[in-house]
Design an enzyme around this catalytic site. Structure first.
Site, mmCIF file in Angstrom:
data_model
loop_
_atom_site.group_PDB
_atom_site.id
_atom_site.type_symbol
_atom_site.label_atom_id
_atom_site.label_comp_id
_atom_site.label_asym_id
_atom_site.label_seq_id
_atom_site.Cartn_x
_atom_site.Cartn_y
_atom_site.Cartn_z
ATOM 1 C CB CYS A 17 -52.446 -95.297 0.350
ATOM 2 S SG CYS A 17 -50.796 -95.599 1.011
ATOM 3 C CE LYS A 20 -53.205 -98.503 3.401
ATOM 4 N NZ LYS A 20 -53.246 -97.865 4.730
ATOM 5 C CB THR A 50 -55.933 -100.433 18.520
ATOM 6 O OG1 THR A 50 -54.504 -100.353 18.348
ATOM 7 C CG2 THR A 50 -56.259 -100.825 19.948
ATOM 8 C CG HIS A 142 -40.348 -112.345 -2.135
ATOM 9 N ND1 HIS A 142 -39.673 -113.506 -2.429
ATOM 10 C CD2 HIS A 142 -41.642 -112.564 -2.479
ATOM 11 C CE1 HIS A 142 -40.520 -114.392 -2.928
ATOM 12 N NE2 HIS A 142 -41.718 -113.839 -2.971
ATOM 13 C CB SER A 143 -38.982 -109.785 -7.051
ATOM 14 O OG SER A 143 -38.121 -110.851 -7.415
ATOM 15 C CG ASP A 226 -48.918 -93.435 8.833
ATOM 16 O OD1 ASP A 226 -49.856 -94.159 9.225
ATOM 17 O OD2 ASP A 226 -48.044 -93.836 8.062
#
Length: 331
Positions: A17, A20, A50, A142-143, A226
Site C-alpha cells: 500500500c 498508492k 468522504t 481480469h489480467s 481500516d
C-alpha cells in the site's frame, strides 16, 4: 510451495500500500468528482464524498451491497504470502464498513517476459486460500501484461444498512481503538532492501479483520475505517474531518511491531510514510519525537481497523472530542 527463484519486491518501484498515489495528490485529482447523479430513492448510502473504504448501495429487501477494489505491487518476496496479503487487504475494506465479503474477482498484472507464470499461480493460490477462509467466492477476474507485477481483488459484500460502519459517523466522547500494531511499512521496506523476513509482520498482514468487524458490530460501533496506505494519521485525519470532530491520540499507547522502531532508526522509512506525515502535519497539533511520528504515519499494508468504540482485543489509543482548532492532536 515452490522454491522462491526471484525476489518479487525487486520488480516494483513501490511496495504494498506504500505504492498508492499520495493522499494529497489523490484528493486534487478527485476534486469535483464527488457529485453523483440524483438519487431520489436514497439507494447510494456511501459514495465518494468522504473517501470511505468502500461504496455501499441499498437494494430491495433491507440489504446493502458493499463494493471495493484494491491491488498493489509485491510487498514480500514469497509469491504465496503476497497473494494472501493482497487478498486480506482487499477484503478488509468490506469488513471496515461492517459488511461480509460474498464474492471476489482477481486483478492480476504480470510481466510475462521476466517472471514465470508459476509465480503468478502461487500468488493466485494465496489469494484463493485467504478468500476461502473468509467464506468468499473467487469467481474469475481480469489480467493484463504489465512491466511491474501487481495483484489484488475487486470484492463485493453484503451488509445491514442500519449497522454500517462509516468514517463520517464519529462523535465526541467515543474512544479510539486499533486492532493491529503499526510498523508494517518500515519492516516491509527493510525486507525489500535486505531480504530479511519478518514472520510477525506477515502474520499480521494475512490476518483477516473479520473477527474485529463482527465484534465492533455487536458492540454497536457505527464509525470505523481500516489503516492502510495513508497510515494511522492519514486515515484518522479523514475520519475526524468527515465526522466534524477532533481525534486525540496518546502516542505511548499505540501498539508497534517488534523491530519497527529499529527499522526507522536504520533508515528504512518508505517515501509514502514521509508523504503521509507531510500531508497531515498542517492539520495536527502537539506531537512527539520524529521516530514515533513517522511510525504513526507509516504506510500500512493490510493493517487493522481503527474503531470509534471499544472492542475485545483492540488497544484504546485515544478519543474523539468536540472539534477544536485542528482535527488531530498528538500527545
Amino acid at each position: 510451495m515452490i522454491p522462491i527463484m526471484v525476489r518479487l519486491t525487486q520488480y516494483a518501484q513501490g511496495g504494498g500500500c506504500a505504492c498508492k498515489i499520495p493522499p494529497g495528490e489523490l484528493e486534487d485529482v478527485l476534486t469535483g468528482l464527488g457529485v453523483t447523479p440524483k438519487d431520489p430513492a436514497g439507494e447510494l448510502l456511501v459514495g465518494l464524498e468522504t473517501g470511505d473504504d468502500a461504496a455501499v448501495v441499498r437494494v430491495e429487501g433491507g440489504t446493502a451491497i458493499v463494493s471495493t477494489a484494491d491491488f498493489f505491487t509485491p510487498v514480500v518476496d514469497d509469491p504465496y504470502d503476497w497473494g494472501r496479503i493482497a487478498a486480506a487487504n482487499a477484503l478488509s475494506d468490506v469488513y471496515a464498513m461492517g459488511g461480509r465479503p460474498l464474492m471476489a474477482l482477481n486483478l492480476l498484472c504480470w510481466p510475462r517476459e521476466t517472471l514465470p507464470y508459476d509465480l503468478a499461480r502461487e500468488v493466485l493460490r494465496g489469494g484463493a486460500d485467504v478468500a476461502a477462509l473468509a467464506g468468499c467466492h473467487v469467481a474469475g477476474g481480469h489480467s493484463v501484461v504489465d512491466a511491474e507485477p501487481k495483484y489484488g481483488m475487486a470484492v463485493t459484500g453484503l451488509a445491514d444498512p442500519a449497522a454500517l460502519m462509516r468514517n463520517d459517523a464519529g462523535r465526541a466522547g467515543l474512544p479510539l481503538s486499533l486492532t493491529k500494531p503499526l510498523g508494517l511499512g518500515v519492516l516491509n521496506n527493510r525486507h525489500k532492501a535486505t531480504g530479511e523476513v519478518f514472520p510477525e509482520a506477515v502474520d499480521v498482514m494475512t490476518r483477516l479483520n473479520a473477527a474485529a468487524s463482527e465484534a465492533a458490530i455487536r458492540a454497536g460501533v457505527r464509525c470505523a475505517t481500516d489503516v492502510t496506505g495513508f497510515g494511522l494519521l492519514g486515515h484518522l485525519f479523514k475520519l475526524a474531518r468527515a465526522s466534524g470532530v477532533t481525534a486525540v491520540v496518546d502516542s505511548a499507547k499505540v501498539p508497534l511491531l517488534d523491530g519497527a522502531r529499529q527499522a526507522v532508526r536504520d533508515g528504512f522509512v518508505p517515501g509514502g510514510s514521509r508523504r503521509n506525515l507531510g500531508w497531515v502535519a498542517p492539520h495536527m497539533s502537539g506531537g512527539t519525537d520524529e521516530e514515533t511520528m513517522l511510525l504513526l504515519a507509516d504506510a500500512q499494508t493490510s493493517g487493522g481497523l481503527l474503531i470509534a468504540g471499544e472492542v475485545p482485543g483492540a488497544q484504546v489509543i485515544g478519543e474523539l472530542v468536540p472539534r477544536g482548532e485542528r482535527p488531530i492532536v498528538i500527545r
